[in-house]
Design a protein around this motif. Sequence first.
Motif, PDB file in Angstrom:
ATOM      1  N   ILE A  60       0.829  -1.205   0.000  1.00  0.00           N
ATOM      2  CA  ILE A  60       0.000   0.000   0.000  1.00  0.00           C
ATOM      3  C   ILE A  60       0.862   1.252   0.000  1.00  0.00           C
ATOM      4  O   ILE A  60       0.608   2.206  -0.729  1.00  0.00           O
ATOM      5  CB  ILE A  60      -0.957  -0.010   1.212  1.00  0.00           C
ATOM      6  CG1 ILE A  60      -2.033  -1.087   1.011  1.00  0.00           C
ATOM      7  CG2 ILE A  60      -1.603   1.353   1.394  1.00  0.00           C
ATOM      8  CD1 ILE A  60      -3.037  -1.168   2.123  1.00  0.00           C
ATOM      9  N   ASP A 127      -8.270   1.766   9.755  1.00  0.00           N
ATOM     10  CA  ASP A 127      -8.624   1.650   8.339  1.00  0.00           C
ATOM     11  C   ASP A 127      -7.470   1.047   7.553  1.00  0.00           C
ATOM     12  O   ASP A 127      -7.678   0.253   6.638  1.00  0.00           O
ATOM     13  CB  ASP A 127      -8.970   3.029   7.757  1.00  0.00           C
ATOM     14  CG  ASP A 127     -10.220   3.620   8.371  1.00  0.00           C
ATOM     15  OD1 ASP A 127     -10.945   2.875   9.052  1.00  0.00           O
ATOM     16  OD2 ASP A 127     -10.464   4.821   8.192  1.00  0.00           O
ATOM     17  N   TYR A 128      -6.258   1.455   7.908  1.00  0.00           N
ATOM     18  CA  TYR A 128      -5.069   0.949   7.218  1.00  0.00           C
ATOM     19  C   TYR A 128      -4.986  -0.577   7.318  1.00  0.00           C
ATOM     20  O   TYR A 128      -4.645  -1.260   6.356  1.00  0.00           O
ATOM     21  CB  TYR A 128      -3.822   1.592   7.823  1.00  0.00           C
ATOM     22  CG  TYR A 128      -2.533   1.175   7.167  1.00  0.00           C
ATOM     23  CD1 TYR A 128      -2.191   1.655   5.906  1.00  0.00           C
ATOM     24  CD2 TYR A 128      -1.663   0.298   7.800  1.00  0.00           C
ATOM     25  CE1 TYR A 128      -1.003   1.269   5.294  1.00  0.00           C
ATOM     26  CE2 TYR A 128      -0.479  -0.093   7.194  1.00  0.00           C
ATOM     27  CZ  TYR A 128      -0.156   0.392   5.945  1.00  0.00           C
ATOM     28  OH  TYR A 128       1.004   0.009   5.334  1.00  0.00           O
ATOM     29  N   TYR A 131      -7.563  -2.161   4.945  1.00  0.00           N
ATOM     30  CA  TYR A 131      -7.078  -2.162   3.565  1.00  0.00           C
ATOM     31  C   TYR A 131      -5.990  -3.228   3.387  1.00  0.00           C
ATOM     32  O   TYR A 131      -5.959  -3.941   2.380  1.00  0.00           O
ATOM     33  CB  TYR A 131      -6.519  -0.791   3.192  1.00  0.00           C
ATOM     34  CG  TYR A 131      -7.568   0.251   2.896  1.00  0.00           C
ATOM     35  CD1 TYR A 131      -8.400   0.134   1.781  1.00  0.00           C
ATOM     36  CD2 TYR A 131      -7.724   1.352   3.714  1.00  0.00           C
ATOM     37  CE1 TYR A 131      -9.366   1.090   1.507  1.00  0.00           C
ATOM     38  CE2 TYR A 131      -8.690   2.326   3.442  1.00  0.00           C
ATOM     39  CZ  TYR A 131      -9.509   2.186   2.331  1.00  0.00           C
ATOM     40  OH  TYR A 131     -10.454   3.132   2.058  1.00  0.00           O
ATOM     41  N   PRO A 138      -7.673  -1.997  -1.465  1.00  0.00           N
ATOM     42  CA  PRO A 138      -6.557  -1.046  -1.334  1.00  0.00           C
ATOM     43  C   PRO A 138      -6.475  -0.047  -2.481  1.00  0.00           C
ATOM     44  O   PRO A 138      -5.921   1.042  -2.328  1.00  0.00           O
ATOM     45  CB  PRO A 138      -5.319  -1.944  -1.276  1.00  0.00           C
ATOM     46  CG  PRO A 138      -5.748  -3.257  -1.841  1.00  0.00           C
ATOM     47  CD  PRO A 138      -7.207  -3.386  -1.542  1.00  0.00           C
ATOM     48  N   GLU A 140      -8.897   1.621  -3.627  1.00  0.00           N
ATOM     49  CA  GLU A 140      -9.714   2.757  -3.220  1.00  0.00           C
ATOM     50  C   GLU A 140      -8.881   3.754  -2.399  1.00  0.00           C
ATOM     51  O   GLU A 140      -9.007   4.964  -2.553  1.00  0.00           O
ATOM     52  CB  GLU A 140     -10.912   2.289  -2.395  1.00  0.00           C
ATOM     53  CG  GLU A 140     -11.930   1.490  -3.188  1.00  0.00           C
ATOM     54  CD  GLU A 140     -13.089   1.031  -2.319  1.00  0.00           C
ATOM     55  OE1 GLU A 140     -13.115   1.400  -1.121  1.00  0.00           O
ATOM     56  OE2 GLU A 140     -13.967   0.314  -2.836  1.00  0.00           O
ATOM     57  N   LEU A 141      -8.036   3.206  -1.521  1.00  0.00           N
ATOM     58  CA  LEU A 141      -7.176   4.061  -0.705  1.00  0.00           C
ATOM     59  C   LEU A 141      -6.201   4.834  -1.577  1.00  0.00           C
ATOM     60  O   LEU A 141      -5.945   6.025  -1.347  1.00  0.00           O
ATOM     61  CB  LEU A 141      -6.414   3.217   0.326  1.00  0.00           C
ATOM     62  CG  LEU A 141      -5.454   3.968   1.241  1.00  0.00           C
ATOM     63  CD1 LEU A 141      -6.209   4.977   2.100  1.00  0.00           C
ATOM     64  CD2 LEU A 141      -4.688   2.998   2.124  1.00  0.00           C
ATOM     65  N   THR A 142      -5.664   4.166  -2.602  1.00  0.00           N
ATOM     66  CA  THR A 142      -4.727   4.824  -3.517  1.00  0.00           C
ATOM     67  C   THR A 142      -5.406   5.989  -4.228  1.00  0.00           C
ATOM     68  O   THR A 142      -4.838   7.081  -4.344  1.00  0.00           O
ATOM     69  CB  THR A 142      -4.195   3.812  -4.555  1.00  0.00           C
ATOM     70  OG1 THR A 142      -3.609   2.696  -3.881  1.00  0.00           O
ATOM     71  CG2 THR A 142      -3.152   4.451  -5.451  1.00  0.00           C
ATOM     72  N   LYS A 144      -8.044   7.689  -3.233  1.00  0.00           N
ATOM     73  CA  LYS A 144      -8.339   8.750  -2.269  1.00  0.00           C
ATOM     74  C   LYS A 144      -7.092   9.582  -1.974  1.00  0.00           C
ATOM     75  O   LYS A 144      -7.148  10.805  -1.858  1.00  0.00           O
ATOM     76  CB  LYS A 144      -8.895   8.153  -0.980  1.00  0.00           C
ATOM     77  CG  LYS A 144     -10.310   7.622  -1.115  1.00  0.00           C
ATOM     78  CD  LYS A 144     -10.827   7.099   0.218  1.00  0.00           C
ATOM     79  CE  LYS A 144     -12.260   6.605   0.090  1.00  0.00           C
ATOM     80  NZ  LYS A 144     -12.803   6.110   1.371  1.00  0.00           N
ATOM     81  N   TYR A 145      -5.949   8.907  -1.885  1.00  0.00           N
ATOM     82  CA  TYR A 145      -4.700   9.614  -1.594  1.00  0.00           C
ATOM     83  C   TYR A 145      -4.317  10.533  -2.755  1.00  0.00           C
ATOM     84  O   TYR A 145      -3.879  11.666  -2.547  1.00  0.00           O
ATOM     85  CB  TYR A 145      -3.590   8.596  -1.315  1.00  0.00           C
ATOM     86  CG  TYR A 145      -2.265   9.231  -0.967  1.00  0.00           C
ATOM     87  CD1 TYR A 145      -2.037   9.763   0.295  1.00  0.00           C
ATOM     88  CD2 TYR A 145      -1.244   9.313  -1.908  1.00  0.00           C
ATOM     89  CE1 TYR A 145      -0.836  10.355   0.622  1.00  0.00           C
ATOM     90  CE2 TYR A 145      -0.033   9.898  -1.604  1.00  0.00           C
ATOM     91  CZ  TYR A 145       0.171  10.420  -0.335  1.00  0.00           C
ATOM     92  OH  TYR A 145       1.358  11.015  -0.022  1.00  0.00           O
ATOM     93  N   ILE A 157     -14.420   7.432   4.906  1.00  0.00           N
ATOM     94  CA  ILE A 157     -14.825   6.045   4.806  1.00  0.00           C
ATOM     95  C   ILE A 157     -15.971   5.774   5.771  1.00  0.00           C
ATOM     96  O   ILE A 157     -15.993   6.276   6.896  1.00  0.00           O
ATOM     97  CB  ILE A 157     -13.631   5.104   5.116  1.00  0.00           C
ATOM     98  CG1 ILE A 157     -14.051   3.651   4.945  1.00  0.00           C
ATOM     99  CG2 ILE A 157     -13.084   5.346   6.511  1.00  0.00           C
ATOM    100  CD1 ILE A 157     -12.904   2.677   5.082  1.00  0.00           C
TER     101      ILE A 157
END
Length: 198
Positions: A60, A127-128, A131, A138, A140-142, A144-145, A157
């Motif tokens: 991640i 949350d981490y 993911y 994961p 989705e996290l990318t 968002k970042y 989230i």
Amino acid sequence: MMSAQTSTNNLKDFKIFLEENGSNILDYTNAIQYKYKMDINIYNNNANSTSYVKTSPNQIMEKLGMGQMQEMQSMMYGNAFGSYEIWEEMLDNDELLKSQYDLLAGKWPEKFNEVVLIVDEDTKVSDYTLYSLGLLDPDELTEKYKKLMKGEEVEEIEKQTYTYDDILDLKFKVVLNTDYYKKERKHVERYAGKMKNT
């Protein structure tokens, strides 16, 4: 200078010392654990993605473009500022572990390929961690970042709730370092001072 902080040690003799004096040392400590600088490659497909996602070493941070920063921090400070890695080897001291943690569901790991998820006093995880375990995608996290870096608005989230069975049904795949390589048969002929691969 970073080089000025470099030091040497003799871990081989230190390990021998620990083993020869283990009974006396254990009077002052709860457990002795050895760690080796070798990554355990763990994958999951828990988010039902089209392919397996590597969760250890955790990719991640790589996807977020922070992999080099994490590696540099580890080189300079060790784990003094925490680690982005969610996987840890359990201590070889069942009595100590059971005195510090309450088992909420399932059973204590008995085999090398069984894991346990540690939650906080409110039975929550970050949350981490969600993911990383594949409970959330994961990618989705990318995304968002990336939006955050562009100054775009990012939706928070939603609160996620999982049953004990959801957690107990998680599956992971361990790939040994040697499994990444495939042996190829090659015959090398030497002739006229030159090399030829066939």
